[in-house]
Design a protein around this motif. Structure first.
Motif, PDB file in Angstrom:
ATOM      1  N   THR A  99       0.816  -1.220   0.000  1.00  0.00           N
ATOM      2  CA  THR A  99       0.000   0.000   0.000  1.00  0.00           C
ATOM      3  C   THR A  99       0.847   1.265   0.000  1.00  0.00           C
ATOM      4  O   THR A  99       0.421   2.289  -0.534  1.00  0.00           O
ATOM      5  CB  THR A  99      -0.963   0.020   1.199  1.00  0.00           C
ATOM      6  OG1 THR A  99      -0.207  -0.112   2.411  1.00  0.00           O
ATOM      7  CG2 THR A  99      -1.979  -1.091   1.119  1.00  0.00           C
ATOM      8  N   MET A 100       2.048   1.199   0.559  1.00  0.00           N
ATOM      9  CA  MET A 100       2.908   2.386   0.580  1.00  0.00           C
ATOM     10  C   MET A 100       3.506   2.686  -0.795  1.00  0.00           C
ATOM     11  O   MET A 100       3.827   3.840  -1.087  1.00  0.00           O
ATOM     12  CB  MET A 100       4.011   2.227   1.619  1.00  0.00           C
ATOM     13  CG  MET A 100       3.480   2.257   3.048  1.00  0.00           C
ATOM     14  SD  MET A 100       4.785   2.153   4.266  1.00  0.00           S
ATOM     15  CE  MET A 100       5.544   3.759   4.073  1.00  0.00           C
ATOM     16  N   SER A 101       3.659   1.672  -1.635  1.00  0.00           N
ATOM     17  CA  SER A 101       4.284   1.894  -2.947  1.00  0.00           C
ATOM     18  C   SER A 101       3.294   1.835  -4.104  1.00  0.00           C
ATOM     19  O   SER A 101       3.668   2.135  -5.244  1.00  0.00           O
ATOM     20  CB  SER A 101       5.399   0.863  -3.176  1.00  0.00           C
ATOM     21  OG  SER A 101       4.882  -0.449  -3.212  1.00  0.00           O
ATOM     22  N   ASP A 102       2.039   1.470  -3.837  1.00  0.00           N
ATOM     23  CA  ASP A 102       1.062   1.333  -4.915  1.00  0.00           C
ATOM     24  C   ASP A 102       0.919   2.588  -5.771  1.00  0.00           C
ATOM     25  O   ASP A 102       0.737   2.493  -6.980  1.00  0.00           O
ATOM     26  CB  ASP A 102      -0.317   0.932  -4.362  1.00  0.00           C
ATOM     27  CG  ASP A 102      -0.437  -0.567  -4.137  1.00  0.00           C
ATOM     28  OD1 ASP A 102       0.366  -1.335  -4.709  1.00  0.00           O
ATOM     29  OD2 ASP A 102      -1.355  -0.964  -3.390  1.00  0.00           O
ATOM     30  N   GLY A 103       1.017   3.748  -5.177  1.00  0.00           N
ATOM     31  CA  GLY A 103       0.883   4.998  -5.934  1.00  0.00           C
ATOM     32  C   GLY A 103       1.921   5.117  -7.036  1.00  0.00           C
ATOM     33  O   GLY A 103       1.617   5.521  -8.162  1.00  0.00           O
ATOM     34  N   ALA A 104       3.164   4.753  -6.729  1.00  0.00           N
ATOM     35  CA  ALA A 104       4.235   4.825  -7.735  1.00  0.00           C
ATOM     36  C   ALA A 104       3.981   3.818  -8.857  1.00  0.00           C
ATOM     37  O   ALA A 104       4.170   4.138 -10.036  1.00  0.00           O
ATOM     38  CB  ALA A 104       5.587   4.550  -7.076  1.00  0.00           C
ATOM     39  N   TRP A 105       3.539   2.616  -8.486  1.00  0.00           N
ATOM     40  CA  TRP A 105       3.245   1.593  -9.505  1.00  0.00           C
ATOM     41  C   TRP A 105       2.061   2.021 -10.368  1.00  0.00           C
ATOM     42  O   TRP A 105       2.087   1.846 -11.587  1.00  0.00           O
ATOM     43  CB  TRP A 105       2.962   0.243  -8.857  1.00  0.00           C
ATOM     44  CG  TRP A 105       4.140  -0.313  -8.107  1.00  0.00           C
ATOM     45  CD1 TRP A 105       4.290  -0.400  -6.749  1.00  0.00           C
ATOM     46  CD2 TRP A 105       5.338  -0.847  -8.664  1.00  0.00           C
ATOM     47  NE1 TRP A 105       5.504  -0.952  -6.441  1.00  0.00           N
ATOM     48  CE2 TRP A 105       6.167  -1.244  -7.594  1.00  0.00           C
ATOM     49  CE3 TRP A 105       5.784  -1.034  -9.961  1.00  0.00           C
ATOM     50  CZ2 TRP A 105       7.422  -1.814  -7.793  1.00  0.00           C
ATOM     51  CZ3 TRP A 105       7.043  -1.608 -10.159  1.00  0.00           C
ATOM     52  CH2 TRP A 105       7.840  -1.987  -9.083  1.00  0.00           C
ATOM     53  N   VAL A 110      19.715  -0.596 -16.689  1.00  0.00           N
ATOM     54  CA  VAL A 110      20.119  -1.033 -15.351  1.00  0.00           C
ATOM     55  C   VAL A 110      19.667  -0.047 -14.279  1.00  0.00           C
ATOM     56  O   VAL A 110      19.208  -0.449 -13.212  1.00  0.00           O
ATOM     57  CB  VAL A 110      21.652  -1.239 -15.292  1.00  0.00           C
ATOM     58  CG1 VAL A 110      22.118  -1.496 -13.874  1.00  0.00           C
ATOM     59  CG2 VAL A 110      22.073  -2.359 -16.206  1.00  0.00           C
ATOM     60  N   ASP A 111      19.792   1.240 -14.555  1.00  0.00           N
ATOM     61  CA  ASP A 111      19.403   2.240 -13.554  1.00  0.00           C
ATOM     62  C   ASP A 111      17.912   2.172 -13.245  1.00  0.00           C
ATOM     63  O   ASP A 111      17.502   2.300 -12.091  1.00  0.00           O
ATOM     64  CB  ASP A 111      19.783   3.649 -14.016  1.00  0.00           C
ATOM     65  CG  ASP A 111      21.291   3.848 -14.061  1.00  0.00           C
ATOM     66  OD1 ASP A 111      22.002   3.212 -13.253  1.00  0.00           O
ATOM     67  OD2 ASP A 111      21.758   4.625 -14.916  1.00  0.00           O
ATOM     68  N   GLU A 112      17.092   1.955 -14.265  1.00  0.00           N
ATOM     69  CA  GLU A 112      15.646   1.828 -14.043  1.00  0.00           C
ATOM     70  C   GLU A 112      15.328   0.560 -13.252  1.00  0.00           C
ATOM     71  O   GLU A 112      14.499   0.574 -12.351  1.00  0.00           O
ATOM     72  CB  GLU A 112      14.881   1.831 -15.367  1.00  0.00           C
ATOM     73  CG  GLU A 112      14.675   3.205 -15.931  1.00  0.00           C
ATOM     74  CD  GLU A 112      13.876   4.110 -15.004  1.00  0.00           C
ATOM     75  OE1 GLU A 112      12.701   3.829 -14.739  1.00  0.00           O
ATOM     76  OE2 GLU A 112      14.442   5.120 -14.542  1.00  0.00           O
ATOM     77  N   LEU A 113      15.988  -0.531 -13.601  1.00  0.00           N
ATOM     78  CA  LEU A 113      15.781  -1.766 -12.855  1.00  0.00           C
ATOM     79  C   LEU A 113      16.148  -1.563 -11.395  1.00  0.00           C
ATOM     80  O   LEU A 113      15.397  -1.955 -10.503  1.00  0.00           O
ATOM     81  CB  LEU A 113      16.589  -2.915 -13.456  1.00  0.00           C
ATOM     82  CG  LEU A 113      16.514  -4.232 -12.677  1.00  0.00           C
ATOM     83  CD1 LEU A 113      15.079  -4.734 -12.552  1.00  0.00           C
ATOM     84  CD2 LEU A 113      17.398  -5.277 -13.324  1.00  0.00           C
ATOM     85  N   ARG A 114      17.265  -0.947 -11.131  1.00  0.00           N
ATOM     86  CA  ARG A 114      17.683  -0.700  -9.741  1.00  0.00           C
ATOM     87  C   ARG A 114      16.664   0.168  -9.017  1.00  0.00           C
ATOM     88  O   ARG A 114      16.317  -0.102  -7.865  1.00  0.00           O
ATOM     89  CB  ARG A 114      19.049  -0.017  -9.707  1.00  0.00           C
ATOM     90  CG  ARG A 114      20.187  -0.935 -10.003  1.00  0.00           C
ATOM     91  CD  ARG A 114      21.512  -0.211  -9.839  1.00  0.00           C
ATOM     92  NE  ARG A 114      22.577  -1.045 -10.353  1.00  0.00           N
ATOM     93  CZ  ARG A 114      23.561  -0.592 -11.106  1.00  0.00           C
ATOM     94  NH1 ARG A 114      23.620   0.673 -11.437  1.00  0.00           N
ATOM     95  NH2 ARG A 114      24.494  -1.415 -11.524  1.00  0.00           N
ATOM     96  N   ARG A 115      16.199   1.213  -9.681  1.00  0.00           N
ATOM     97  CA  ARG A 115      15.242   2.136  -9.038  1.00  0.00           C
ATOM     98  C   ARG A 115      13.976   1.389  -8.618  1.00  0.00           C
ATOM     99  O   ARG A 115      13.513   1.516  -7.483  1.00  0.00           O
ATOM    100  CB  ARG A 115      14.893   3.265 -10.009  1.00  0.00           C
ATOM    101  CG  ARG A 115      13.949   4.295  -9.440  1.00  0.00           C
ATOM    102  CD  ARG A 115      13.865   5.506 -10.354  1.00  0.00           C
ATOM    103  NE  ARG A 115      13.037   5.309 -11.515  1.00  0.00           N
ATOM    104  CZ  ARG A 115      11.730   5.563 -11.544  1.00  0.00           C
ATOM    105  NH1 ARG A 115      11.108   5.987 -10.468  1.00  0.00           N
ATOM    106  NH2 ARG A 115      11.052   5.381 -12.649  1.00  0.00           N
ATOM    107  N   TRP A 116      13.419   0.594  -9.510  1.00  0.00           N
ATOM    108  CA  TRP A 116      12.184  -0.127  -9.198  1.00  0.00           C
ATOM    109  C   TRP A 116      12.442  -1.291  -8.243  1.00  0.00           C
ATOM    110  O   TRP A 116      11.607  -1.601  -7.397  1.00  0.00           O
ATOM    111  CB  TRP A 116      11.505  -0.594 -10.479  1.00  0.00           C
ATOM    112  CG  TRP A 116      10.926   0.552 -11.234  1.00  0.00           C
ATOM    113  CD1 TRP A 116      11.459   1.168 -12.335  1.00  0.00           C
ATOM    114  CD2 TRP A 116       9.732   1.260 -10.924  1.00  0.00           C
ATOM    115  NE1 TRP A 116      10.660   2.215 -12.723  1.00  0.00           N
ATOM    116  CE2 TRP A 116       9.585   2.291 -11.876  1.00  0.00           C
ATOM    117  CE3 TRP A 116       8.761   1.131  -9.932  1.00  0.00           C
ATOM    118  CZ2 TRP A 116       8.517   3.175 -11.874  1.00  0.00           C
ATOM    119  CZ3 TRP A 116       7.689   2.012  -9.925  1.00  0.00           C
ATOM    120  CH2 TRP A 116       7.569   3.019 -10.879  1.00  0.00           C
TER     121      TRP A 116
END
Length: 117
Positions: A49-55, A88-94
């Motif tokens: 629930t804390m990360s759902d907004g970003a997804w 790679v940077d996007e994978l790391r971020r997510w």
């Protein structure tokens, strides 16, 4: 699927990424914490629930599956954004967002064993 596991492990080094077989897919762990699953040749990252907004903002679908009786269930995993497969940077971020959700998840209780008859 092993190629995807290797890609994720390499991208997230120096974290120790390991995997285990799971119902036709794989469960991924980073430093012992579940943060992703691989199913249907796709990477699904842990959400809560804390990360759902970003997804939701990124348009990442929730992981769903079908039961034999036609009903549908879902789990707290989101499809990785397409950029994660070649950046790679996007994978790391997510993955960091997913790892944080994994750390917040309550510990699983061991299943009760059926008494031997």
């Amino acid at each position: 699927m092993e190629g995807l596991v290797d890609w994720v492990a390499e991208a997230l080094a120096p974290m120790a990424v390991t995997s285990r077989a799971m119902m036709g897919g794989r469960t991924l762990y980073a430093d012992g914490v579940v943060f992703a699953i691989l199913a249907d040749d796709q990477l699904w990252l842990k959400a809560d629930t804390m990360s759902d907004g970003a997804w939701d903002a990124a348009g990442c679908a929730r992981f769903t599956y079908s039961f034999g009786d036609g009903k549908t269930g879902s789990m707290n995993y989101r499809r990785a954004p397409e950029d994660c497969y070649d950046d790679v940077d996007e994978l790391r971020r997510w993955a960091v967002l997913a790892l944080e959700a994994g750390r917040r998840a309550p510990a699983k209780r061991p299943r009760a064993r059926k008494p031997k008859t």
